[in-house]
Scaffold this motif. Structure first.
Motif, PDB file in Angstrom:
ATOM      1  N   PRO A 246       0.813  -1.223   0.000  1.00  0.00           N
ATOM      2  CA  PRO A 246       0.000   0.000   0.000  1.00  0.00           C
ATOM      3  C   PRO A 246       0.846   1.272   0.000  1.00  0.00           C
ATOM      4  O   PRO A 246       0.460   2.279  -0.591  1.00  0.00           O
ATOM      5  CB  PRO A 246      -0.811  -0.106   1.297  1.00  0.00           C
ATOM      6  CG  PRO A 246      -0.808  -1.533   1.650  1.00  0.00           C
ATOM      7  CD  PRO A 246       0.450  -2.125   1.102  1.00  0.00           C
ATOM      8  N   ARG A 250       1.040   4.349  -3.064  1.00  0.00           N
ATOM      9  CA  ARG A 250       0.762   5.764  -2.801  1.00  0.00           C
ATOM     10  C   ARG A 250       2.002   6.638  -2.797  1.00  0.00           C
ATOM     11  O   ARG A 250       1.936   7.798  -2.398  1.00  0.00           O
ATOM     12  CB  ARG A 250       0.037   5.893  -1.460  1.00  0.00           C
ATOM     13  CG  ARG A 250      -1.342   5.270  -1.476  1.00  0.00           C
ATOM     14  CD  ARG A 250      -1.847   4.990  -0.091  1.00  0.00           C
ATOM     15  NE  ARG A 250      -3.218   4.503  -0.114  1.00  0.00           N
ATOM     16  CZ  ARG A 250      -3.540   3.216  -0.232  1.00  0.00           C
ATOM     17  NH1 ARG A 250      -2.607   2.312  -0.348  1.00  0.00           N
ATOM     18  NH2 ARG A 250      -4.818   2.855  -0.254  1.00  0.00           N
ATOM     19  N   PHE A 445      -2.129   6.970   8.451  1.00  0.00           N
ATOM     20  CA  PHE A 445      -3.209   5.983   8.479  1.00  0.00           C
ATOM     21  C   PHE A 445      -4.463   6.506   7.778  1.00  0.00           C
ATOM     22  O   PHE A 445      -5.164   5.759   7.096  1.00  0.00           O
ATOM     23  CB  PHE A 445      -3.523   5.621   9.934  1.00  0.00           C
ATOM     24  CG  PHE A 445      -4.726   4.740  10.105  1.00  0.00           C
ATOM     25  CD1 PHE A 445      -4.818   3.526   9.458  1.00  0.00           C
ATOM     26  CD2 PHE A 445      -5.774   5.126  10.928  1.00  0.00           C
ATOM     27  CE1 PHE A 445      -5.937   2.709   9.618  1.00  0.00           C
ATOM     28  CE2 PHE A 445      -6.885   4.323  11.097  1.00  0.00           C
ATOM     29  CZ  PHE A 445      -6.962   3.110  10.435  1.00  0.00           C
ATOM     30  N   GLY A 448      -4.151   7.832   3.324  1.00  0.00           N
ATOM     31  CA  GLY A 448      -3.912   6.932   2.215  1.00  0.00           C
ATOM     32  C   GLY A 448      -3.915   5.467   2.573  1.00  0.00           C
ATOM     33  O   GLY A 448      -4.351   4.647   1.772  1.00  0.00           O
ATOM     34  N   LEU A 449      -3.436   5.082   3.742  1.00  0.00           N
ATOM     35  CA  LEU A 449      -3.310   3.657   4.015  1.00  0.00           C
ATOM     36  C   LEU A 449      -4.650   3.028   4.392  1.00  0.00           C
ATOM     37  O   LEU A 449      -5.125   2.117   3.724  1.00  0.00           O
ATOM     38  CB  LEU A 449      -2.269   3.427   5.118  1.00  0.00           C
ATOM     39  CG  LEU A 449      -0.840   3.809   4.728  1.00  0.00           C
ATOM     40  CD1 LEU A 449       0.111   3.576   5.883  1.00  0.00           C
ATOM     41  CD2 LEU A 449      -0.377   3.036   3.496  1.00  0.00           C
ATOM     42  N   GLY A 450      -5.234   3.503   5.492  1.00  0.00           N
ATOM     43  CA  GLY A 450      -6.519   2.975   5.905  1.00  0.00           C
ATOM     44  C   GLY A 450      -7.650   3.736   5.241  1.00  0.00           C
ATOM     45  O   GLY A 450      -8.470   3.187   4.515  1.00  0.00           O
ATOM     46  N   ASP A 452      -8.554   7.509   2.986  1.00  0.00           N
ATOM     47  CA  ASP A 452      -7.927   8.123   1.827  1.00  0.00           C
ATOM     48  C   ASP A 452      -8.238   9.616   1.757  1.00  0.00           C
ATOM     49  O   ASP A 452      -8.674  10.123   0.735  1.00  0.00           O
ATOM     50  CB  ASP A 452      -8.456   7.424   0.560  1.00  0.00           C
ATOM     51  CG  ASP A 452      -7.372   7.283  -0.486  1.00  0.00           C
ATOM     52  OD1 ASP A 452      -6.258   7.788  -0.253  1.00  0.00           O
ATOM     53  OD2 ASP A 452      -7.640   6.685  -1.535  1.00  0.00           O
ATOM     54  N   PHE A 494     -13.482   0.580   6.075  1.00  0.00           N
ATOM     55  CA  PHE A 494     -12.393  -0.185   5.464  1.00  0.00           C
ATOM     56  C   PHE A 494     -12.944  -1.331   4.615  1.00  0.00           C
ATOM     57  O   PHE A 494     -12.368  -1.691   3.597  1.00  0.00           O
ATOM     58  CB  PHE A 494     -11.463  -0.750   6.547  1.00  0.00           C
ATOM     59  CG  PHE A 494     -10.968   0.306   7.494  1.00  0.00           C
ATOM     60  CD1 PHE A 494     -10.074   1.278   7.064  1.00  0.00           C
ATOM     61  CD2 PHE A 494     -11.407   0.351   8.798  1.00  0.00           C
ATOM     62  CE1 PHE A 494      -9.630   2.254   7.925  1.00  0.00           C
ATOM     63  CE2 PHE A 494     -10.972   1.330   9.664  1.00  0.00           C
ATOM     64  CZ  PHE A 494     -10.086   2.283   9.230  1.00  0.00           C
ATOM     65  N   ASP A 495     -14.061  -1.898   5.069  1.00  0.00           N
ATOM     66  CA  ASP A 495     -14.682  -2.984   4.299  1.00  0.00           C
ATOM     67  C   ASP A 495     -15.325  -2.464   3.021  1.00  0.00           C
ATOM     68  O   ASP A 495     -15.528  -3.222   2.073  1.00  0.00           O
ATOM     69  CB  ASP A 495     -15.758  -3.685   5.149  1.00  0.00           C
ATOM     70  CG  ASP A 495     -15.150  -4.442   6.317  1.00  0.00           C
ATOM     71  OD1 ASP A 495     -13.992  -4.874   6.183  1.00  0.00           O
ATOM     72  OD2 ASP A 495     -15.814  -4.579   7.352  1.00  0.00           O
ATOM     73  N   HIS A 496     -15.663  -1.187   3.018  1.00  0.00           N
ATOM     74  CA  HIS A 496     -16.325  -0.586   1.846  1.00  0.00           C
ATOM     75  C   HIS A 496     -15.598   0.702   1.467  1.00  0.00           C
ATOM     76  O   HIS A 496     -16.140   1.804   1.619  1.00  0.00           O
ATOM     77  CB  HIS A 496     -17.804  -0.309   2.150  1.00  0.00           C
ATOM     78  CG  HIS A 496     -18.557  -1.524   2.569  1.00  0.00           C
ATOM     79  ND1 HIS A 496     -18.655  -1.926   3.882  1.00  0.00           N
ATOM     80  CD2 HIS A 496     -19.213  -2.469   1.840  1.00  0.00           C
ATOM     81  CE1 HIS A 496     -19.358  -3.046   3.942  1.00  0.00           C
ATOM     82  NE2 HIS A 496     -19.710  -3.399   2.714  1.00  0.00           N
ATOM     83  N   PRO A 497     -14.362   0.571   0.985  1.00  0.00           N
ATOM     84  CA  PRO A 497     -13.546   1.776   0.744  1.00  0.00           C
ATOM     85  C   PRO A 497     -14.058   2.671  -0.375  1.00  0.00           C
ATOM     86  O   PRO A 497     -13.645   3.827  -0.465  1.00  0.00           O
ATOM     87  CB  PRO A 497     -12.168   1.190   0.400  1.00  0.00           C
ATOM     88  CG  PRO A 497     -12.426  -0.193  -0.058  1.00  0.00           C
ATOM     89  CD  PRO A 497     -13.626  -0.669   0.676  1.00  0.00           C
ATOM     90  N   ASN A 498     -14.969   2.145  -1.198  1.00  0.00           N
ATOM     91  CA  ASN A 498     -15.473   2.963  -2.305  1.00  0.00           C
ATOM     92  C   ASN A 498     -16.923   3.392  -2.091  1.00  0.00           C
ATOM     93  O   ASN A 498     -17.537   3.971  -2.987  1.00  0.00           O
ATOM     94  CB  ASN A 498     -15.370   2.172  -3.616  1.00  0.00           C
ATOM     95  CG  ASN A 498     -13.966   1.645  -3.822  1.00  0.00           C
ATOM     96  OD1 ASN A 498     -12.999   2.394  -3.750  1.00  0.00           O
ATOM     97  ND2 ASN A 498     -13.836   0.337  -4.047  1.00  0.00           N
ATOM     98  N   LYS A 503     -16.591   7.825   1.158  1.00  0.00           N
ATOM     99  CA  LYS A 503     -16.129   8.999   0.395  1.00  0.00           C
ATOM    100  C   LYS A 503     -16.451  10.291   1.139  1.00  0.00           C
ATOM    101  O   LYS A 503     -15.641  11.219   1.174  1.00  0.00           O
ATOM    102  CB  LYS A 503     -16.780   9.016  -0.999  1.00  0.00           C
ATOM    103  CG  LYS A 503     -16.256   7.944  -1.931  1.00  0.00           C
ATOM    104  CD  LYS A 503     -16.967   8.082  -3.286  1.00  0.00           C
ATOM    105  CE  LYS A 503     -16.603   6.922  -4.198  1.00  0.00           C
ATOM    106  NZ  LYS A 503     -17.373   6.934  -5.439  1.00  0.00           N
TER     107      LYS A 503
ATOM    108  N   GLY B  50     -16.423  -3.355  -4.370  1.00  0.00           N
ATOM    109  CA  GLY B  50     -16.900  -2.666  -3.163  1.00  0.00           C
ATOM    110  C   GLY B  50     -16.040  -2.859  -1.942  1.00  0.00           C
ATOM    111  O   GLY B  50     -16.021  -2.004  -1.049  1.00  0.00           O
ATOM    112  N   ALA B  80      -4.927  -0.904   4.856  1.00  0.00           N
ATOM    113  CA  ALA B  80      -3.895  -1.449   5.749  1.00  0.00           C
ATOM    114  C   ALA B  80      -3.482  -0.409   6.778  1.00  0.00           C
ATOM    115  O   ALA B  80      -3.667   0.789   6.588  1.00  0.00           O
ATOM    116  CB  ALA B  80      -2.683  -1.879   4.941  1.00  0.00           C
TER     117      ALA B  80
END
Lengths: 638, 83
Positions: A246, A250, A445, A448-450, A452, A494-498, A503, B50, B80
């Motif tokens: 990751p 980035r 964290f 960008g990592l966890g 964004d 985190f489970d649904h980053p998009n 957002k 998703g 992460a």
């Protein structure tokens, strides 16, 4: 004794010079103000130090402290802290570690142990419930960390130093089992005091205020950690090594002494490749559900594998793509008893010094056949190793290259390249102990990592940095691992980053600066319990002490300010919150002006959030936080 | 051709390190997951757009229907943290 449960109610004071011991006065009011751990240690040291005092002074104290949750059955609560004046930075350092020493210190009946004075010959201190013995350690002197621990009775909890500490390498570590208190050179202070080891053995247990409710809370907390994307999946499966990829994605992966954030061969040293080709099994600290340690093989031995920091700093940062070499160097650094981050950072700096013709140590980027020898030479202060043993700042003072000596306050930075996470850069610069990613607030964290959030904007970063620094300070003081803070963020994001909600969260965070500033400055009004932060409820149930979020954050703020004002007594001047010009003046991507750390702009906001002037807590802030104003003429803000 | 690389939990869970596919197989980033789930071993974890972070040529995209073009390199990874 203490009216609060959770604590053992006593602080041990040991004088190595006189070979005496006794009890150090520490009241329940002190416990309420500081909780324990690093904040307790900062408070003790602040009231002891004086201007001009150095790490090598006989009256420089080592403070080994636990938190109220240590040993109370709370998840990941085997942590303890060692604080002292750092020989590397000249200001306070605090180094937090797992291992079993903190648990055993409490079983001996102590919340903390202060070690003063100097022995005249190699010494081991042995602590039990009723006694402290000063034992000859001549036979241990010269041994590496594992043989030294193996020479001691198995049933004792141990702290030992290796050859590096004995030779006062400025970034020497103290080891408890395989866990390191590395940062800031606490091992060198052990060595200077001729203290090879501290052992402990006891059978007491802290009482718990409401055991039934605490067990229920811990069960929920553990389940939450197990089901969380970070603490339940990434850390158990990949450890911190899982960050290499990751970070590469980035531009955060420090490469060639922080000249770049990308390394073509990154996957050869990634956590995934480690898991696929080198991993024997997982392990971890006592009481931890994450078990994030990677076990690997070196010379037929099952040893602690590399974490992110050494993978990054002994991989891309020195242009090395040989994973097995990193595993071996990691083991060698531990055996010598050195801080992996500062060792690796100093090696990378020496490589750039050599490349620029300023100092030839024999080290070159991309050449890895002489690194093992250099690790040993640093620990034994032989040849060029004697120069590297002083760290990159002192080398830069002697040979030049301060603009590319990747350190803050004399402490080498960890593997996150801050020009692609500028809030992390602010944290590195302001961190009280120097270039530490955790004391920094670990904004990378969310940059960008966890999550964004905009990683290049300075907006909101001052406020976020202060909030995270205070929270992490308090978590650490309670005696639990900082990784328990990840579930503060709902796993959903985190489970649904998009997902739209993710957002919105990531877009909004940098815009919340003014609101977070209010929290930073008036946090004490938040007298409420937030289930996302179970630490406060756990403290209440373990100790009986009232602990709401606002109080907790204020304790963290108090710790941060105590460390800062102590540093100023020790001679830290305004302007110390800085980074090398390579990170502030040179863009990582020459075509993108935003890829450098806009430090000056962020510092203004940071200081405003902390209500500081030029990096110094004002008398008003100190009064609000119940911190004594320093009794020195030189303090210009009293 | 599109080159797709997996990292983190996505790689360990699927058991697939990387693959190449044609643009017709994966015209969008979302379609890369369909190809991945076909290529992964029976019984292994399945992943979707998703639940993963997606990078195209080193740039993060959160658009499910982000259109790919020939020669693109797509990275599928999980969030992460560490220390």
């Amino acid at each position: 004794m203490s009216k609060y449960d959770g604590y053992m109610g006593k602080v041990l004071f040991i004088d190595l010079s006189k070979k005496t011991f006794g009890e150090f006065p520490w009241s329940d009011e002190d416990r309420k103000r500081t909780l324990g751990g690093k904040i307790m240690a900062a408070d003790i040291l602040y009231h002891h130090i004086h201007p001009g005092m150095t790490a090598w002074d006989e009256d420089n104290w080592l403070v080994i402290s636990t938190g109220p949750l240590t040993g109370c059955g709370v998840p990941s609560s085997s942590r303890f802290n060692i604080s002292t004046i750092s020989p590397l930075t000249g200001v306070l350092t605090s180094s937090n570690s797992g291992g079993d020493f903190g648990l055993m210190l409490k079983r001996c009946g102590y919340d903390a142990a202060i070690i003063s004075g100097k022995a005249s010959s190699p010494t081991r201190i042995h602590i039990t419930e009723d006694d402290v013995q000063f034992l000859d350690a001549t036979d241990l002197w010269g041994l590496e960390c594992t043989p030294a621990q193996e020479a001691l009775p198995k049933e004792f909890a141990k702290l030992v130093i290796g050859p590096a500490g004995e030779n006062k390498v400025l970034y020497s570590a103290v080891l408890s089992g395989e866990r390191c208190s590395g940062r800031g050179g606490v091992g060198a202070v052990f060595g200077d005091k001729m203290l090879k080891a501290v052992t402990a053995k006891g059978f007491k247990h802290p009482s718990v205020y409401d055991k039934g409710e605490l067990v229920k809370l811990c069960r929920k907390w553990t389940n939450k950690m197990r089901n969380h994307a970070i603490s339940g999946r990434q850390l158990p499966k990949l450890g911190t090594a899982g960050l290499v990829s990751p970070m590469e994605a980035r531009g955060l992966l420090a490469t060639k002494n922080f000249s770049d954030g990308h390394f073509e061969d990154f996957d050869m040293v990634s956590g995934e490749t480690l898991s696929e080709t080198k991993l024997l099994r997982n392990s971890g600290c006592t009481t931890c559900v994450m078990q994030c340690t990677r076990r690997c093989e070196v010379d037929g031995k099952d040893v602690k594998g590399p974490e992110l920091e050494i993978l990054g700093l002994m991989g891309p940062n020195i242009l090395n793509n040989d994973l097995q070499k990193i595993i071996e160097w990691n083991y060698e650094i531990d055996e010598m008893g050195m801080d992996a981050i500062s060792t690796a950072g100093t090696i990378a700096f020496a490589m750039e010094l050599n490349e620029k013709g300023l100092y030839d140590s024999g080290l070159q980027f991309g050449k890895n056949d002489n690194i093992s020898q250099m690790i040993s030479d640093i620990a034994h202060r032989k040849g060029a190793g004697d120069e590297l043993a002083n760290g990159s700042r002192k080398m830069a003072e002697k040979f030049g290259g301060m603009d590319f000596a990747i350190q803050s306050k004399g402490m080498e930075l960890s593997a996150y390249e801050p020009r692609r996470a500028v809030g992390q850069g602010l944290g590195y610069a302001t961190s009280n102990r120097g270039g530490c990613h955790l004391n920094a607030g670990y904004l990378v964290f969310i940059e960008g990592l966890g999550l964004d959030i905009d990683n290049l904007t300075p907006n909101g970063k001052g406020a976020l940095c202060v909030m995270f620094q205070n929270l992490m300070e308090a978590i650490s003081a309670a005696g639990v691992c900082l990784f328990t803070s990840y579930p503060i963020f709902p796993s959903y994001v985190f489970d649904h980053p998009n997902a739209p909600i993710t957002k919105v969260v990531t877009w909004a965070m940098p815009h919340l600066g003014p609101i977070i500033k209010l929290m930073n400055q008036h946090g004490n009004v938040l007298q409420l319990y937030i289930p996302l932060i179970p630490h406060t409820k756990a403290i209440e149930l373990a100790t009986g002490m009232r602990m709401k979020l606002g109080t907790y954050l204020t304790i963290g703020e108090r710790g941060w300010n105590t460390e800062r004002v102590a540093n100023m007594v020790l001679g830290q001047k305004p302007g110390a919150d800085t980074l090398p010009k390579k990170l502030t003046d040179t863009c990582q991507d020459p075509s993108d002006e935003r890829t450098k750390v806009p430090l000056d702009e962020m510092l203004k906001s940071f200081y405003a959030n902390r209500q500081w002037v030029n990096g110094a807590p004002t008398a008003k802030v100190l009064k609000r936080l119940k911190i004594d104003i320093p009794d020195v003429d030189a303090y210009p803000y009293a | 051709m599109i080159k797709v690389k997996m990292f983190g939990v996505v790689r360990l869970g699927s058991g697939v390190k990387e693959f190449e596919c044609s643009l017709s197989e994966a015209p969008t980033v979302s379609a890369c997951f369909d190809v991945l789930n076909i290529k992964s071993a029976p019984g292994s974890d399945k992943f979707t757009f998703g639940d993963s972070q997606v990078f195209v040529n080193h740039t993060r995209t959160t658009k499910k229907n982000f259109a790919l073009k020939d020669g693109d390199e797509v990275w599928l990874m999980s969030p992460a943290a560490g220390g």
